[in-house]
Design a protein around this motif. Structure first.
Motif, short mmCIF file in Angstrom:
data_model
loop_
_atom_site.label_atom_id
_atom_site.label_comp_id
_atom_site.label_asym_id
_atom_site.label_seq_id
_atom_site.Cartn_x
_atom_site.Cartn_y
_atom_site.Cartn_z
N ASN A 114 -26.89 60.50 37.31
CA ASN A 114 -25.89 61.67 38.42
C ASN A 114 -26.47 63.09 38.74
N CYS A 115 -25.76 63.42 40.35
CA CYS A 115 -26.43 64.21 41.13
C CYS A 115 -24.49 64.76 41.68
N GLY A 116 -24.41 66.42 41.55
CA GLY A 116 -23.38 67.35 42.05
C GLY A 116 -23.73 67.17 43.63
N VAL A 117 -22.33 67.04 44.26
CA VAL A 117 -22.14 67.41 45.86
C VAL A 117 -21.76 68.37 45.37
N SER A 118 -21.59 69.75 46.35
CA SER A 118 -20.15 70.58 46.70
C SER A 118 -20.35 70.91 47.90
N ILE A 119 -19.53 70.59 48.63
CA ILE A 119 -19.00 70.80 49.91
C ILE A 119 -18.43 72.38 50.43
N VAL A 120 -19.25 73.32 51.05
CA VAL A 120 -19.85 74.39 51.42
C VAL A 120 -18.12 74.59 51.88
N ARG A 121 -17.70 75.62 51.62
CA ARG A 121 -17.85 76.82 50.79
C ARG A 121 -17.10 76.99 49.66
N SER A 122 -15.93 75.92 49.59
CA SER A 122 -14.47 75.99 48.41
C SER A 122 -15.44 75.09 47.59
N GLY A 123 -15.77 74.57 48.16
CA GLY A 123 -16.99 73.47 46.63
C GLY A 123 -17.53 74.11 46.48
N ARG A 183 -16.79 68.90 61.96
CA ARG A 183 -18.11 69.10 62.13
C ARG A 183 -19.64 68.80 61.20
N VAL A 184 -20.46 68.12 60.82
CA VAL A 184 -20.78 69.06 59.63
C VAL A 184 -22.61 69.59 60.12
N VAL A 185 -22.27 70.49 59.56
CA VAL A 185 -23.07 71.91 60.24
C VAL A 185 -24.85 71.67 59.28
N TYR A 186 -24.57 71.51 57.68
CA TYR A 186 -25.65 71.01 57.26
C TYR A 186 -25.27 70.28 56.21
N ALA A 187 -26.37 69.91 55.73
CA ALA A 187 -26.95 68.92 54.70
C ALA A 187 -27.62 68.64 53.76
N LYS A 188 -27.46 69.30 52.40
CA LYS A 188 -29.06 68.96 51.66
C LYS A 188 -28.76 67.82 50.30
N PHE A 189 -29.88 67.18 50.01
CA PHE A 189 -29.38 66.38 48.59
C PHE A 189 -30.66 66.26 48.38
N PRO A 190 -30.26 65.48 46.98
CA PRO A 190 -32.15 65.31 46.06
C PRO A 190 -32.11 64.15 47.01
#
Lengths: 226, 558
Positions: free
Chosen positions: A96-105, A136-143
């Motif tokens: 499993n993993c978590g992904v938060s949406i910046v900032r409130s996530g 629009r998506v500015v940044y994304a970083k995932f496992p």
């Protein structure tokens, strides 16, 4: 504003959410937390309001995260207790993993960490254009192996659902299966819920409350940038 | 003078700075109660600390240590500790073996009170009442004895009376000098097993201290005073009446010696007081009350035969009231449906998974603690949802009113049953800001298998609170029942108590629900059985030991 109130209050069955939208089991305690987070007196006028706000927000987040984890798959197993007897229990599956949406996530990350100590957490930054309101998506970083994982997507407040739609599209671009995504949410409007369930019918959505007004002050209040 | 009766001070009137001494509800009370008879004109509080009073201050020290010594047993292996139990519970200190043991159940299986035994000791001034009382306590060998002295109930003097007292003209040996109203209600409450606040009378200012002495939990109450048999209401409450009959010459001799050498008063004044007040009062009020006595003890404390007779009688009476609690509890209610007062945490894959972790004997300690905490948090959040709530409408930053809920009670406190209950304190503090936490130590007596109360420390005005009573596991329910009984004795309404635990055995649930139907029981799982060691099956094992890492050696190696 008042016209909108009446309309939503009287017509909530008009929305169609599908079976993947799940509500946190409500009780008086949960209702109190929701009330405090919306209360103008608590959130705006008090000097101590921010620590107070964060305290109650964290409690609600913890409950929502715990419930979100219940959406993950599990196996049954037998264990021996210290008394020498067997107990038929359950075992969580890995991956499993978590992904938060910046900032409130990001406010929900600690709640997830409190439940899953070493879980990987990715981030997506979605910005809405101040003129066009276009997200629009500015940044994304995932496992790196996110495609093989179940993803707990964290975003506390949804009023239109636009941000989440962008974020889920990014995840799908990284080959995450739609039915492997669980959206963890505190407050959503029925409109946002309908928009998202229509766009992604296979994604699981867990929220604590469907209400026609979203507490949009949440992120600013939680991080103290109002 | 009757108009000058001091109104009963409510318990809350005690100042908060007295917190440190206040809640030692345990038998340490005796030290103070004994002392104040000896030192009529001295400050009672300081006297209880004075080293010269070794025999009387001993109980409080021994008592405070005793829970620790019992806890220590658990760190040693079982074979050693069973031997030690025998010797350590008979911890000798001036033959005061009694104070090392906890208090066994003082209620029956339905949770109802068994009345304590009340002994009244009456006699003239300096007749040796206190000595007799103390000897009875020593020979009784029963824990949880409360000694209530009539001196605590002297009326508060007016300025004028105070002046008279300074010239040895105020009559302290007259019934009018005592506040019988307060005395009667205090004794009645003690007899009902309730917590009482006994006033501390200051013989210098002739007023009551703002502080009070909390007394709670007596199996035997000894009430002593010169006018012990004077009031008919008081008389009715006494199960046994002892009159100490010491020769008048000896009493005068003692009085002279005490007042002159210890209190620095002059011969003239002492004699004046004796002739004008003490002696007439004895003939008028005290000597005639001898007819009420069951036993008259000549020569006071030296009369060992009489004391032995008294002790034997009390033992017989106590035995008649005693019973084995725990076994009866474990055997009842097999196969009944769960009562309505239980509130089970809804079972989810996560709670089942958490249970799997903490029940597995091979779970490493850090994981055990981590997953226990998660489960505890869920249970506590769930428990809070059972508190009373009211509907409210709030304004929101979005300028639209929102109708929600608010907790209707702002006074919530936690009480943990040591030691396993303490594991839940953190979670309560995490969800309730600045919550007050009380503690109750209950240990199982290894030789009888009965729970015993050793220690308690509760918020002063606990009766006004919603109480979240915490214990990690509830097997027979004996300890939880004792804790609930303690709370009820402190006037907490039954419906204000929430018993919260991680795991309960079915029989425990039934026992508590039967005895206290209004106490709400909150837990995350109910297991069907209990083994002969009163552990829940399949269970968690000893939760406290696993959480704090104090498992006995042979368990770790197996």
């Amino acid at each position: 504003m008042s016209a909108q109130c009446e309309k939503v209050n009287s017509t909530s069955p008009a929305y169609e959410f599908g079976p993947k939208l799940k509500l946190l089991r409500s009780n008086d305690q949960v209702r109190e937390l929701q009330t405090i987070l919306r209360d103008n007196v608590r959130t705006v006028h008090r000097n101590t309001s921010r620590t107070d706000f964060k305290f109650y927000a964290d409690r609600l987040i913890r409950l929502v995260i715990e419930e979100s984890l219940n959406q993950l798959p599990f196996d049954t197993c037998m264990v021996m207790t210290p008394t020498g007897n067997y107990y038929k229990g359950t075992k969580y599956q890995r991956g499993n993993c978590g992904v938060s949406i910046v900032r409130s996530g990001e406010a929900m990350e600690q709640g997830l960490r409190d439940c899953c100590r070493s879980i990987r957490i990715g981030k997506i930054l979605v910005e809405s254009d101040s003129d066009t309101h276009e997200a629009r998506v500015v940044y994304a970083k995932f496992p790196h192996d996110i495609a093989d994982r179940k993803v707990l997507l964290m975003y506390p407040i949804m009023s239109t659902g636009n941000t989440v739609i962008k974020a889920v599209n990014v995840l799908k671009e990284h080959r995450v299966a739609e039915d492997n995504i669980i959206l963890s949410n505190l407050f959503t409007t029925p409109i946002a819920a309908q928009t998202i369930t229509t766009a992604f019918p296979l994604m699981t959505i867990l929220t604590s409350e469907l209400y026609h007004i979203a507490p949009n002050h949440f992120g600013q209040k939680y991080f103290g940038t109002d | 003078m009757a108009a000058k009766i001091q109104p009963f001070d409510p318990p809350s009137s005690a100042s908060s700075d007295s917190d440190l001494n206040e809640y030692r509800d345990v038998v340490g009370d005796i030290s103070v109660a004994l002392d104040n008879d000896d030192e009529e004109s001295d400050s009672i509080i300081s006297s209880s600390m004075s080293p010269s009073k070794q025999s009387t201050s001993a109980p409080s020290t021994v008592l405070v240590k005793s829970p620790r010594s019992t806890l220590r047993q658990r760190t040693t292996s079982v074979s050693q500790s069973t031997k030690k139990t025998a010797t350590e519970s008979v911890l000798q200190s001036h033959t005061r073996t009694i104070y090392t043991a906890g208090r066994p159940p003082w209620y029956n299986t339905a949770g109802q009170q068994v009345e304590p035994f009340v002994i009244g000791v009456c006699g003239g001034s300096a007749s040796g009442k206190t000595t007799v009382a103390r000897k009875i306590i020593e020979s009784l060998n029963v824990p949880w004895v409360v000694l209530l002295s009539m001196d605590s109930f002297y009326k508060v003097l007016t300025e004028e009376q105070h002046e008279k007292a300074a010239h040895n003209e105020y009559n302290f040996d007259h019934p009018e000098a005592f506040d019988f109203e307060l005395l009667t209600s205090t004794l009645q409450r003690l007899k009902d097993g309730k917590k009482v606040e006994v006033p501390i009378y200051n013989f210098v200012t002739h007023a009551r201290e703002t502080k009070t002495k909390t007394m709670y939990g007596a199996n035997v109450i000894i009430f002593e005073g010169i006018m012990a048999f004077y009031n008919t209401d008081v008389l009715k409450m006494l199960d046994m009446k002892v009159f100490v009959d010491t020769d008048a010459d000896i009493r005068l001799a003692r009085r002279l010696k005490r007042d002159i050498s210890q209190r620095g008063r002059d011969l003239q004044g002492v004699l004046k007081q004796y002739c004008n007040m003490v002696k007439p009062s004895f003939s008028h009020y005290i000597a005639p009350s001898m007819i009420h006595a069951d036993i008259i003890v000549p020569r006071g404390g030296d009369n060992t035969v009489a004391i032995e007779l008294i002790v034997r009688h009390v033992h017989k009476q106590l035995q008649a009231r005693g019973f084995k609690l725990r076994e009866t509890l474990a055997m009842s209610y097999v196969g009944q449906p769960l009562p309505s007062s239980i509130h089970l945490l809804p079972s989810t894959p996560q709670t089942q998974g958490l249970h799997t972790f903490i029940r597995n004997k091979d779970t490493p300690k850090d994981e055990f603690i981590f997953y226990s905490k998660r489960l505890i948090r869920l249970v506590i959040e769930f428990a809070l949802s059972l508190l009373p709530f009211k509907n409210v409408i709030v304004d929101t930053p979005q300028c639209v009113p929102y109708s929600g809920k608010r907790c209707a009670s702002d006074k919530i406190c936690g009480v943990s049953i040591l030691r396993a209950g303490e594991t839940m304190e953190q979670a309560v503090c995490d969800v309730c800001k600045d919550i007050r936490i009380g503690k109750i130590l209950i240990q199982t007596n290894r030789s009888t298998g009965e729970p015993e109360l050793y220690y308690l420390r509760l918020p002063k005005d606990i009766k006004d609170y919603m109480v979240i009573l915490m214990d990690a596991t509830v097997a027979t329910g004996a300890a939880a029942m004792m804790a609930i009984r303690v709370l009820l004795d402190h006037d907490v309404p039954e419906e204000n108590i929430l018993l919260v635990s991680l795991l309960m055995a079915e029989s425990g649930v039934h026992t508590i629900a039967y005895a206290f139907p209004q106490v709400r029981i909150v837990t995350s799982a109910v297991d069907p059985e209990i083994n002969e060691k009163f552990h829940v099956l399949p269970g968690i094992g000893n939760f406290g030991d696993r959480y704090f890492g104090t498992e006995p050696e042979e368990y770790l190696s197996s």
